[in-house]
Design an enzyme around this catalytic site. Structure first.
Site, short mmCIF file in Angstrom:
data_model
loop_
_atom_site.label_atom_id
_atom_site.label_comp_id
_atom_site.label_asym_id
_atom_site.label_seq_id
_atom_site.Cartn_x
_atom_site.Cartn_y
_atom_site.Cartn_z
N ASP A 44 0.83 -1.20 0.00
CA ASP A 44 0.00 0.00 0.00
C ASP A 44 0.88 1.26 0.00
OD1 ASP A 44 -2.76 1.07 0.38
OD2 ASP A 44 -1.90 1.91 2.21
N GLU A 58 14.54 -15.47 0.13
CA GLU A 58 14.88 -16.54 1.07
C GLU A 58 13.81 -17.62 1.13
OE1 GLU A 58 15.74 -15.20 5.03
OE2 GLU A 58 16.83 -13.46 4.24
#
Ligand code: TEU
Length: 532
Positions: free
Chosen positions: A207, A269
């Site tokens: 956002d 990751e």
């Protein structure tokens, strides 16, 4: 569908369905949509043919901006359910081959967030206040805010804390902006990202991604003579302002890209092609592309079509401009026509029969383009912006300005039946915003039974996208089909959209799908078709 394809990450060509949680489906009869309601309707989304869902914020929140005011980033608001409900939703979604994108709100917190409460308690000059943007009052001008910035929702971007210091809020006064120059803020959001990634998040919608850093020094915005300061690209009455270059010291500062390089590393990751899409109202295609450089976010919403007028020339510029902007950084383009912040596209295109024809035509054209598409709940039903009576309006921009605001695109979905609340949920008597009587006949149930309905059209269009467009490669060539017709080819697919007033000749080929009936082999006005 597999959940892991290292050669072609799923999000590069996905169709993502935006769920506005309050208004999708209500499971407990309180009139507000919730997570178990979404879970119960997941088969509908699978059958519609989308690949993923983005659910608007469901975190703990006082709901002053319907969840975009987050009090706890690691929990679910009881209004919407519990963390266990969120887990159950995702498990079912993954079973159905649907991925889930979480809405992350890093620009501001709620004023009920523990950090803001600590900041108020700790007082002026404290490390707790340094997590936000507080400024002392000038004794010579105690009512003058520290600068001339205005809130996106109207009025000044500054309010006073109870002890009289100013704090910055680019949105509502209940949404204080965080100070991203304080390292604690970045660390907190890395933890939040990991919290949802460890749980299950397939991706994030970021956002106000262009907002986190403000120009150091917080100088005044330079405003042309006779103009007023403005922080928004969408007017508070929700008409569009063009993306002409304005002085914007509150947006799109270079430092923000460091944040996304860090988040990129975090996402890397995790297995499963986790992604992030930026909601960044940038001023140029080039500044949008900066957010999707290879070591930053994966996608950015491309609002240029949504802002364009109904014209073949404007749409052609959007297509070529977008592709040219993302190509140098190797990113996939995105396309969107409606969301919970803007007037629904059937209404923007004039409403009624013509507005709907244009909306279907624009959607079909968008779905033929390479990259991914975002569709907003209810557009598949051809819903228009609803008139919401003032006593039901809740948008903070309405409360701050007295302009109608965004409630009209957030009205609960009509599922079945002939009168409100149209099966919004078992036991629901009164949805949080009343649905219009004109929605009888537009319910999901009615439209599924009608092969010519907008819903049946969306299902066909999404199936055609999978079957035909997905194979057509990423390269687009614009075709000259006269001033009123947008035409392009993508592999062996040719796409035509008639923005003029007279029927246009169709190019050679077999019609794969059209957005409306053809007229003696011609493409009527306000209609699009794919040919092969
Ligand atoms: O909107 C961000 C945004 O930049 C606004 O300028 C948007 O144009 C405006 O809401 C239209 O008036 C996001 C969310 O999508 C919106 O719903 C939130 O209210 C806002 O952030 C604050 O979090």
């Amino acid at each position: 569908m597999t959940l892991n394809d290292p050669m072609s990450p799923w999000w590069r060509h996905a169709v993502c369905y935006q769920v506005y949680v309050r208004s999708f489906a209500d499971s407990n009869g309180d009139g507000v949509g919730d997570l178990p309601g979404i879970t119960s309707r997941l088969p509908y989304l699978r059958d519609l043919g989308v690949d993923s869902l983005w659910i608007t914020p469901f975190y703990t929140s006082p709901q002053h901006d319907h969840g975009y005011d987050v009090a706890d980033y690691r929990d679910v608001d009881p209004l919407f359910g519990s963390l266990a409900d969120a887990d159950a939703l995702v498990e079912r979604a993954h079973d159905l081959g649907l991925r889930l994108i979480v809405d992350l709100v890093p620009n501001h917190t709620s004023d009920e967030h523990v950090w803001f409460q600590e900041a108020l308690a700790a007082g002026s000059g404290s490390p707790e206040r340094d997590r936000y943007i507080f400024r002392p009052v000038d004794p010579a001008a105690p009512d003058e805010p520290p600068n001339n910035w205005s809130s996106v929702f109207g009025g000044p971007a500054w309010s006073k804390s109870p002890d009289g210091e100013w704090y910055l809020h680019l949105f509502d006064r209940t949404q204080p902006d965080l100070n991203w120059r304080n390292p604690e803020v970045g660390d907190m959001f890395e933890d939040v990202l990991r919290f949802w990634l460890d749980r299950w998040a397939d991706g994030f919608r970021i956002d106000v991604a262009h907002g986190l850093y403000k120009e150091a020094g917080l100088r005044d915005q330079v405003v042309a003579e006779g103009e007023r300061p403005s922080s928004g690209q969408v007017n508070t009455d929700h008409s569009m302002v063009s993306l002409e270059l304005a002085d914007e010291p509150m947006w799109d500062q270079p430092e923000v890209h460091e944040v996304y390089r860090r988040w990129h590393q975090v996402l890397q990751e995790y297995d499963g092609d986790r992604m992030a899409v930026a909601e960044a109202w940038t001023q140029t295609p080039g500044s949008m592309a900066a957010f999707v450089r290879p070591d930053e976010l994966d996608q950015a919403f491309n609002f240029s079509w949504l802002l364009a007028d109904w014209s073949a020339e404007a749409f052609s510029d959007v297509v070529t401009g977008t592709l040219a902007a993302v190509e140098p950084v190797g990113a996939s383009p995105t396309w969107v026509l409606s969301n919970h912040d803007v007037v629904r596209h059937a209404t923007r295109y004039g409403g009624g029969v013509q507005g709907l024809a244009r909306a279907r035509a624009a959607t079909l054209t968008m779905l033929a383009l390479p990259g991914s598409a975002y569709i907003y709940q209810g557009e598949e039903l051809g819903l228009e912006q609803a008139e919401v009576e003032p006593e039901f309006r809740q948008d903070p921009s309405w409360l701050r300005t007295g302009e109608p605001g965004r409630d009209g695109c957030r009205v609960p979905i009509p599922w079945r039946g002939t009168e409100a609340p149209y099966g919004f949920g078992p036991g629901t008597e009164q949805p949080w915003i009343p649905q219009p009587a004109t929605w009888a006949g537009l319910t999901v149930e009615d439209q599924l039974a009608d092969p010519d309905s907008t819903l049946s059209f969306y299902r066909r269009a999404l199936a055609a996208r999978r079957a035909v467009a997905a194979e057509a490669g990423e390269s687009v060539t614009m075709v000259d089909a006269g001033a009123d017709v947008l035409a392009f080819s993508r592999g062996d697919l040719t796409v035509v959209l008639n923005c003029g007033t007279a029927p246009a000749p169709l190019p050679e080929g077999e019609v794969v799908i059209a957005s409306g009936p053809l007229e003696s082999g011609k493409l009527p006005a306000d209609t699009a078709a794919w040919l092969r």
